[in-house]
Design a protein around this motif. Structure first.
Motif, PDB file in Angstrom:
ATOM      1  N   PRO A  75       0.811  -1.231   0.000  1.00 10.95           N
ATOM      2  CA  PRO A  75       0.000   0.000   0.000  1.00 10.95           C
ATOM      3  C   PRO A  75       0.842   1.278   0.000  1.00 10.95           C
ATOM      4  CG  PRO A  75      -0.094  -1.080   2.157  1.00 10.95           C
ATOM      5  CD  PRO A  75       0.632  -2.018   1.237  1.00 10.95           C
ATOM      6  N   TYR A  76       2.129   1.167   0.355  1.00  9.38           N
ATOM      7  CA  TYR A  76       2.974   2.375   0.448  1.00  9.38           C
ATOM      8  C   TYR A  76       3.786   2.625  -0.813  1.00  9.38           C
ATOM      9  CZ  TYR A  76       1.688   1.465   5.237  1.00  9.38           C
ATOM     10  OH  TYR A  76       0.964   1.197   6.370  1.00  9.38           O
ATOM     11  N   ARG A  77       3.610   1.802  -1.822  1.00  8.50           N
ATOM     12  CA  ARG A  77       4.369   1.994  -3.065  1.00  8.50           C
ATOM     13  C   ARG A  77       3.438   2.443  -4.188  1.00  8.50           C
ATOM     14  NH1 ARG A  77       9.504  -0.001  -3.432  1.00  8.50           N
ATOM     15  NH2 ARG A  77      10.138  -1.548  -1.874  1.00  8.50           N
ATOM     16  N   THR A  78       3.927   3.350  -5.013  1.00  9.72           N
ATOM     17  CA  THR A  78       3.158   3.728  -6.201  1.00  9.72           C
ATOM     18  C   THR A  78       3.221   2.575  -7.202  1.00  9.72           C
ATOM     19  OG1 THR A  78       5.099   4.638  -7.270  1.00  9.72           O
ATOM     20  CG2 THR A  78       3.748   6.189  -5.980  1.00  9.72           C
ATOM     21  N   VAL A  79       2.357   2.669  -8.208  1.00 10.19           N
ATOM     22  CA  VAL A  79       2.354   1.644  -9.266  1.00 10.19           C
ATOM     23  C   VAL A  79       3.746   1.558  -9.898  1.00 10.19           C
ATOM     24  CG1 VAL A  79       1.434   1.144 -11.575  1.00 10.19           C
ATOM     25  CG2 VAL A  79      -0.119   1.865  -9.733  1.00 10.19           C
ATOM     26  N   LYS A  80       4.350   2.715 -10.168  1.00  9.59           N
ATOM     27  CA  LYS A  80       5.673   2.725 -10.814  1.00  9.59           C
ATOM     28  C   LYS A  80       6.694   2.011  -9.936  1.00  9.59           C
ATOM     29  CE  LYS A  80       8.143   6.435 -10.885  1.00  9.59           C
ATOM     30  NZ  LYS A  80       8.253   7.879 -11.050  1.00  9.59           N
ATOM     31  N   SER A  81       6.660   2.319  -8.640  1.00  6.39           N
ATOM     32  CA  SER A  81       7.626   1.707  -7.730  1.00  6.39           C
ATOM     33  C   SER A  81       7.402   0.192  -7.628  1.00  6.39           C
ATOM     34  CB  SER A  81       7.488   2.380  -6.362  1.00  6.39           C
ATOM     35  OG  SER A  81       8.127   1.643  -5.393  1.00  6.39           O
ATOM     36  N   THR A  82       6.126  -0.213  -7.529  1.00  7.98           N
ATOM     37  CA  THR A  82       5.807  -1.650  -7.465  1.00  7.98           C
ATOM     38  C   THR A  82       6.321  -2.385  -8.702  1.00  7.98           C
ATOM     39  OG1 THR A  82       3.865  -1.350  -6.094  1.00  7.98           O
ATOM     40  CG2 THR A  82       3.855  -3.289  -7.513  1.00  7.98           C
ATOM     41  N   LEU A  83       6.088  -1.763  -9.860  1.00  4.58           N
ATOM     42  CA  LEU A  83       6.460  -2.442 -11.105  1.00  4.58           C
ATOM     43  C   LEU A  83       7.956  -2.338 -11.403  1.00  4.58           C
ATOM     44  CD1 LEU A  83       3.374  -1.512 -13.337  1.00  4.58           C
ATOM     45  CD2 LEU A  83       3.805  -3.617 -12.053  1.00  4.58           C
ATOM     46  N   SER A  84       8.624  -1.379 -10.758  1.00  4.16           N
ATOM     47  CA  SER A  84      10.080  -1.264 -10.968  1.00  4.16           C
ATOM     48  C   SER A  84      10.836  -2.376 -10.264  1.00  4.16           C
ATOM     49  CB  SER A  84      10.606   0.075 -10.413  1.00  4.16           C
ATOM     50  OG  SER A  84      10.062   1.138 -11.141  1.00  4.16           O
ATOM     51  N   GLN A  85      10.258  -2.866  -9.134  1.00  2.44           N
ATOM     52  CA  GLN A  85      10.976  -3.858  -8.320  1.00  2.44           C
ATOM     53  C   GLN A  85      11.418  -5.097  -9.111  1.00  2.44           C
ATOM     54  OE1 GLN A  85      12.012  -3.438  -5.120  1.00  2.44           O
ATOM     55  NE2 GLN A  85      11.288  -1.383  -5.557  1.00  2.44           N
ATOM     56  N   PRO A  86      10.488  -5.801  -9.795  1.00  5.84           N
ATOM     57  CA  PRO A  86      10.945  -6.998 -10.526  1.00  5.84           C
ATOM     58  C   PRO A  86      11.929  -6.661 -11.642  1.00  5.84           C
ATOM     59  CG  PRO A  86       8.631  -6.499 -11.029  1.00  5.84           C
ATOM     60  CD  PRO A  86       9.029  -5.619  -9.905  1.00  5.84           C
ATOM     61  N   MET A 100       0.941   5.692 -13.120  1.00  2.00           N
ATOM     62  CA  MET A 100       2.235   5.297 -12.532  1.00  2.00           C
ATOM     63  C   MET A 100       2.436   5.895 -11.150  1.00  2.00           C
ATOM     64  SD  MET A 100       5.292   5.160 -15.219  1.00  2.00           S
ATOM     65  CE  MET A 100       4.897   5.576 -16.862  1.00  2.00           C
ATOM     66  N   GLU A 101       1.850   7.072 -10.921  1.00  4.72           N
ATOM     67  CA  GLU A 101       2.070   7.774  -9.652  1.00  4.72           C
ATOM     68  C   GLU A 101       1.012   7.414  -8.607  1.00  4.72           C
ATOM     69  OE1 GLU A 101       4.867   9.135  -9.511  1.00  4.72           O
ATOM     70  OE2 GLU A 101       5.191   9.024 -11.684  1.00  4.72           O
ATOM     71  N   ARG A 102       0.056   6.573  -8.956  1.00  4.35           N
ATOM     72  CA  ARG A 102      -1.025   6.251  -7.997  1.00  4.35           C
ATOM     73  C   ARG A 102      -0.609   5.169  -7.016  1.00  4.35           C
ATOM     74  NH1 ARG A 102      -6.937   6.417 -10.882  1.00  4.35           N
ATOM     75  NH2 ARG A 102      -6.629   8.359 -12.005  1.00  4.35           N
ATOM     76  N   TYR A 103      -1.262   5.181  -5.853  1.00  4.98           N
ATOM     77  CA  TYR A 103      -1.089   4.132  -4.837  1.00  4.98           C
ATOM     78  C   TYR A 103      -2.226   3.118  -4.989  1.00  4.98           C
ATOM     79  CZ  TYR A 103       2.485   6.966  -2.676  1.00  4.98           C
ATOM     80  OH  TYR A 103       3.645   7.651  -2.452  1.00  4.98           O
ATOM     81  N   PRO A 104      -2.043   1.886  -4.460  1.00  2.89           N
ATOM     82  CA  PRO A 104      -3.090   0.858  -4.639  1.00  2.89           C
ATOM     83  C   PRO A 104      -4.482   1.329  -4.230  1.00  2.89           C
ATOM     84  CG  PRO A 104      -1.124  -0.159  -3.768  1.00  2.89           C
ATOM     85  CD  PRO A 104      -0.844   1.324  -3.811  1.00  2.89           C
ATOM     86  N   HIS A 105      -4.593   2.125  -3.132  1.00  2.31           N
ATOM     87  CA  HIS A 105      -5.941   2.518  -2.703  1.00  2.31           C
ATOM     88  C   HIS A 105      -6.601   3.493  -3.677  1.00  2.31           C
ATOM     89  CE1 HIS A 105      -3.813   6.047  -1.005  1.00  2.31           C
ATOM     90  NE2 HIS A 105      -4.963   6.656  -1.195  1.00  2.31           N
ATOM     91  N   GLU A 106      -5.813   4.022  -4.623  1.00  2.00           N
ATOM     92  CA  GLU A 106      -6.391   4.920  -5.633  1.00  2.00           C
ATOM     93  C   GLU A 106      -6.787   4.152  -6.899  1.00  2.00           C
ATOM     94  OE1 GLU A 106      -4.144   9.098  -4.964  1.00  2.00           O
ATOM     95  OE2 GLU A 106      -2.814   7.426  -5.424  1.00  2.00           O
ATOM     96  N   LEU A 107      -6.720   2.820  -6.826  1.00  4.08           N
ATOM     97  CA  LEU A 107      -7.090   1.981  -7.981  1.00  4.08           C
ATOM     98  C   LEU A 107      -8.338   1.175  -7.641  1.00  4.08           C
ATOM     99  CD1 LEU A 107      -3.585   0.366  -8.702  1.00  4.08           C
ATOM    100  CD2 LEU A 107      -4.537   2.425  -9.766  1.00  4.08           C
ATOM    101  N   SER A 108      -9.127   0.827  -8.658  1.00  6.24           N
ATOM    102  CA  SER A 108     -10.259  -0.084  -8.439  1.00  6.24           C
ATOM    103  C   SER A 108      -9.707  -1.500  -8.281  1.00  6.24           C
ATOM    104  CB  SER A 108     -11.205  -0.019  -9.633  1.00  6.24           C
ATOM    105  OG  SER A 108     -10.566  -0.599 -10.753  1.00  6.24           O
ATOM    106  N   GLY A 109     -10.578  -2.427  -7.841  1.00  4.53           N
ATOM    107  CA  GLY A 109     -10.152  -3.825  -7.687  1.00  4.53           C
ATOM    108  C   GLY A 109      -9.618  -4.395  -8.996  1.00  4.53           C
TER     109      GLY A 109
END
Ligand SMILES: Nc1ncnc2c1ncn2[C@@H]1O[C@H](COP(=O)(O)OP(=O)(O)OP(=O)(O)O)[C@@H](O)[C@H]1O
Length: 377
Positions: free
Chosen positions: A129-140, A173-182
């Motif tokens: 929940p503390y990572r933006t979409v960009k940060s989450t997707l950058s990890q792998p 890319m700059e959104r957090y998970p809670h700013e996304l729909s399921g």
């Protein structure tokens, strides 16, 4: 053993997985005697001698009730769960041997971890929940492609978001998970798995937590991505409607699981359209809508199953694992476990039931239950 030319992408041969529960409480007594209390004496056989293969650009759909071993089969196939017996091979290499460091120089366990990915049921808890979409997707990408610079990573993420319909990509890319729909969260989880260009993705109930209206969208997206990237899927679902849709569109196979065994496997038309195994028939009967126009009476008929709860996997029945619940069970089913063999009906399906063999002693043995019930299909 080395690989051969005709190796399938993934293969499980006579694979069993046992979970040995730890004792719940240990109490130290004088003289170093330890007394153990609680459950956990009998191991649970979550997979029982399973053999199955997956080819490139293939789809294997696993169905069956809760606890039948679907997740264990999927997790064992992608190397997340060690097998107790049998062998699991990726591209011809025994995964457990590679994990132990064999074949070093040819293939490493890290390569297998990248090639065999997983997407879970609940994207809400799978995304930080503390990572933006960009940060989450950058990890792998950082982990598996350390040579990519910041701009390359950003461009790959942007393109993938666009491909999967999460636009405007720059903004998402700059959104957090809670700013996304399921549905958007699940798309991000799928992209995270896809970005590392895997050969196989285990999709463990990936649409179950989504609104019914979104399920087809997400399944369609997965099918489009398969067309684009040639990925193979193991798709787990307890919902026969989703399983049918996905296997049909992906031109894949459906495998029905019961108590750690595959009891029937074949094409959608064969297995769900016209099931052979009594358990598959009951699974289909139970999932038919309560609508006379669509097949099942509004008032449910008497259930054809003889025992509602499946047997305890820590104490499975002898013989056929389904015989205690099967409306067609006979004495022969108590004594011998049926193998998964070609059905006697000119199809490619495999079924583990003595009823498929017209010469089996089953036909001369006595019914186990007071009466044989019909399965109303
Ligand atoms: N880590 C574990 N430790 C002990 N037992 C386990 C473990 N994982 C699974 N099991 C047991 O193994 C059996 C198969 O479980 P599995 O999760 O593979 O079934 P499933 O068909 O995927 O069910 P579900 O849809 O509920 O996840 C069950 O009896 C389960 O309780």
């Amino acid at each position: 053993m080395s690989k051969t030319v005709d190796d399938p992408l993934l293969s499980l041969e006579d694979v069993s997985v046992e979970f040995k529960d730890e004792p719940l409480i240990e109490q130290a007594l004088p003289d170093n005697i330890v007394e153990r209390f609680g459950l956990g004496e009998s191991p649970v056989k979550a997979l029982d001698d399973v053999t199955v293969e997956l080819a490139e650009e293939d789809a294997l759909v696993l169905v069956g009730e809760s606890g039948s071993g679907k997740s264990t089969l999927g997790r064992t196939a992608i190397g997340l769960q060690e097998s107790t017996e049998g062998s699991v091979k990726y591209d011809g290499y025994d995964i457990d041997a590679v994990r132990e460091g064999e074949h070093a120089g040819e293939v490493y366990f890290e390569d297998i971890r990248r090639a065999l990915q997983i997407v879970h049921q609940d994207p809400g808890s799978a995304l930080n929940p503390y990572r933006t979409v960009k940060s989450t997707l950058s990890q792998p990408l950082k982990l598996w492609y350390p040579d990519l610079d910041l701009n390359d990573r950003r461009e790959r993420i942007r393109r993938m978001l666009q491909t999967t319909g999460i636009t405007p990509a720059e903004e998402y890319m700059e959104r957090y998970p809670h700013e996304l729909s399921g549905g958007e969260q699940q798309r991000v989880a799928i992209i995270r798995a896809m970005l590392v260009e895997p050969d196989v993705i285990l999709l463990d109930e990936v649409v179950s937590a989504l609104d019914v209206s979104l399920r087809v969208d997400v399944m369609d997206l997965l099918l489009e991505l398969q067309d684009m990237f040639g990925t193979s899927y193991i798709f787990i679902s307890h919902n026969l409607t989703n399983a049918r849709y996905f296997a049909d569109k992906a031109d894949g196979r459906v495998a029905v699981m019961y108590l750690g065994n595959i009891v029937e496997i074949g094409s959608v038309e064969e297995v769900i359209g016209d099931p052979s195994h009594p358990y598959t028939k009951i699974l289909k009967w139970a999932s038919l809508p309560l609508d006379p126009m669509e097949g099942r009476e509004t008032i449910p008929e008497e259930s054809p199953i003889m025992m509602e709860d499946p047997p305890d996997p820590a104490d499975p029945p002898s013989g056929c694992p389904f015989h205690e619940a099967c409306p067609k069970a006979r004495e022969a089913c108590r004594n011998e476990e049926p193998e998964l063999l070609s059905a006697d009906d000119d199809t490619d399906r495999l079924v583990s039931c003595f009823r498929e063999d017209e010469h089996h002693e089953y036909w001369n043995s006595e019914p186990i239950h007071d009466e044989e019930r019909d399965i109303p299909l």
